[in-house]
Design an enzyme around this catalytic site. Structure first.
Site, PDB file in Angstrom:
ATOM      1  N   ASP A 163       0.862  -1.184   0.000  1.00  0.00           N
ATOM      2  CA  ASP A 163       0.000   0.000   0.000  1.00  0.00           C
ATOM      3  C   ASP A 163       0.902   1.238   0.000  1.00  0.00           C
ATOM      4  O   ASP A 163       1.479   1.595   1.026  1.00  0.00           O
ATOM      5  CB  ASP A 163      -0.906   0.017   1.236  1.00  0.00           C
ATOM      6  CG  ASP A 163      -1.999  -1.049   1.184  1.00  0.00           C
ATOM      7  OD1 ASP A 163      -1.785  -2.083   0.520  1.00  0.00           O
ATOM      8  OD2 ASP A 163      -3.055  -0.865   1.816  1.00  0.00           O
ATOM      9  N   LYS A 208      -6.956   3.474  -3.205  1.00  0.00           N
ATOM     10  CA  LYS A 208      -7.392   3.455  -1.807  1.00  0.00           C
ATOM     11  C   LYS A 208      -7.627   4.882  -1.339  1.00  0.00           C
ATOM     12  O   LYS A 208      -6.880   5.787  -1.712  1.00  0.00           O
ATOM     13  CB  LYS A 208      -6.298   2.764  -0.979  1.00  0.00           C
ATOM     14  CG  LYS A 208      -6.521   2.700   0.520  1.00  0.00           C
ATOM     15  CD  LYS A 208      -5.374   1.929   1.167  1.00  0.00           C
ATOM     16  CE  LYS A 208      -5.387   2.026   2.688  1.00  0.00           C
ATOM     17  NZ  LYS A 208      -4.259   1.300   3.308  1.00  0.00           N
ATOM     18  N   LYS A 240     -10.393   0.356  -2.397  1.00  0.00           N
ATOM     19  CA  LYS A 240     -10.253   0.106  -0.956  1.00  0.00           C
ATOM     20  C   LYS A 240     -10.522   1.380  -0.162  1.00  0.00           C
ATOM     21  O   LYS A 240      -9.682   2.267  -0.126  1.00  0.00           O
ATOM     22  CB  LYS A 240      -8.853  -0.422  -0.635  1.00  0.00           C
ATOM     23  CG  LYS A 240      -8.620  -0.677   0.867  1.00  0.00           C
ATOM     24  CD  LYS A 240      -7.224  -1.219   1.135  1.00  0.00           C
ATOM     25  CE  LYS A 240      -6.943  -1.335   2.628  1.00  0.00           C
ATOM     26  NZ  LYS A 240      -5.590  -1.879   2.910  1.00  0.00           N
TER      27      LYS A 240
END
Length: 318
Positions: A155, A218, A254
């Site tokens: 991430d 995300k 996400k």
């Protein structure tokens, strides 16, 4: 994970034409929130689906090997066995989608999951999380080290300065380098939407991240003042849909930060189902970044099975 998003060339003409209708986004988000959510056994089924999409996360300054070990065990057995057995789901392999930790704790997660004979994916934040303000060479090395230690998902965080000043080529180049450093590990790109200023910036940053090869986009690090919100999600998933229609490549989504209740998680599932369709309702294309959400979901499942709410000491800590 789903097939990788190979990315495309940077299309500055597409980016320059982006305009987001704020009022339309807010109305759509309000409509999604007003939808009725499933009840009884259907709600329980949806909550189990939510669990399989959770990146169970610990990103605290006081993380220790024992904290990470407990997190991994909870990810492998997210709901008490007796509750799953009463729902006839004890043998269906219900686990969270992954665990998510700091790069320095990846090795601890690998050790815990190997000891438990589990192949659960390990996600690591990187690239100077949460601010992304460290030098590029340091951010790249952090990605490589997390992958070497055993992370299968990375991430990354974008450099918000590049998005706020419209330096889309520079942002594209950085993300491409992160993608290369990830190797076979899937890359999720955190936009930190609370610091991007406008919906138009969020949409543009989403496009650039996908063009640069992000497998997921995300919302947030969870450390900003504003994290995952439904209006921002509408903007990001519309960007995902447009990118898919243009390229044929599916990119995951996400939301993360501030998602704490089972009821909220059902709204997120509804949003994904309505905006992107059933194909995205799986851990390969939808994740929820959360640390405390699982505890509330387990309480709701306990209520579904027993007809009463559990005291906090009756359920394992999430």
């Amino acid at each position: 994970m789903a097939a990788r998003n190979p990315g495309t060339k940077l299309d500055l003409e597409w980016i320059s034409k982006v305009r987001v209708n704020t009022q339309a986004v807010l109305r759509r988000a309000q409509h999604i929130q007003g939808q009725k959510t499933p009840k009884k056994q259907w709600q329980a089924a949806w909550l189990l689906k939510v669990i399989t999409c959770i990146d169970l996360t610990t990103l605290a300054g006081d993380d220790t090997p024992s904290n990470v070990h407990r997190l991994c065990l909870k990810a492998i057995q997210p709901v008490r066995y007796d509750l799953l057995k009463k729902m006839d789901m004890h043998d269906k392999g219900v686990t969270t989608a992954a665990v998510c930790v700091y790069p320095s704790r990846v090795a601890d997660a690998v050790t815990s999951l190997k000891a438990a004979n589990s192949s659960l994916p390990i996600a690591s934040v990187a690239t100077g999380f949460p601010a992304g303000q460290t030098p590029l060479v340091t951010r790249l090395q952090e990605v490589r080290m997390a992958v070497v230690d055993g992370a299968t998902e990375i991430d990354i965080v974008i450099n918000r300065k590049l998005a706020l000043t419209g330096q889309w080529e520079a942002m594209y180049d950085e993300i491409r380098q992160f993608r290369e450093a990830c190797g076979d590990a899937h890359m999720k790109t955190i936009l930190a939407i609370g610091e991007l200023g406008t919906f138009t910036n969020v949409y543009k940053a989403s496009l650039v991240a996908m063009m640069a090869g992000s497998d997921f986009i995300k919302t947030s690090t969870g450390k900003e003042a504003v994290n995952a919100t439904y209006p921002v999600a509408i903007v990001m998933v519309r960007a995902i849909r447009d990118y898919f229609l243009c390229t044929g490549h599916k990119v995951g989504f996400k939301p993360a930060g501030g998602i704490r209740t089972a009821q909220e998680s059902l709204v997120w599932l509804t949003l994904i189902k309505e905006e992107l369709g059933n194909d995205w309702l799986c851990p390969h294309l939808f994740r929820l970044g959360a640390s405390s959400l699982l505890a509330d979901i387990e309480r709701q499942i306990y209520h579904h099975v027993t007809g009463q709410y559990a005291a906090y000491h009756e359920l394992p800590m999430a």
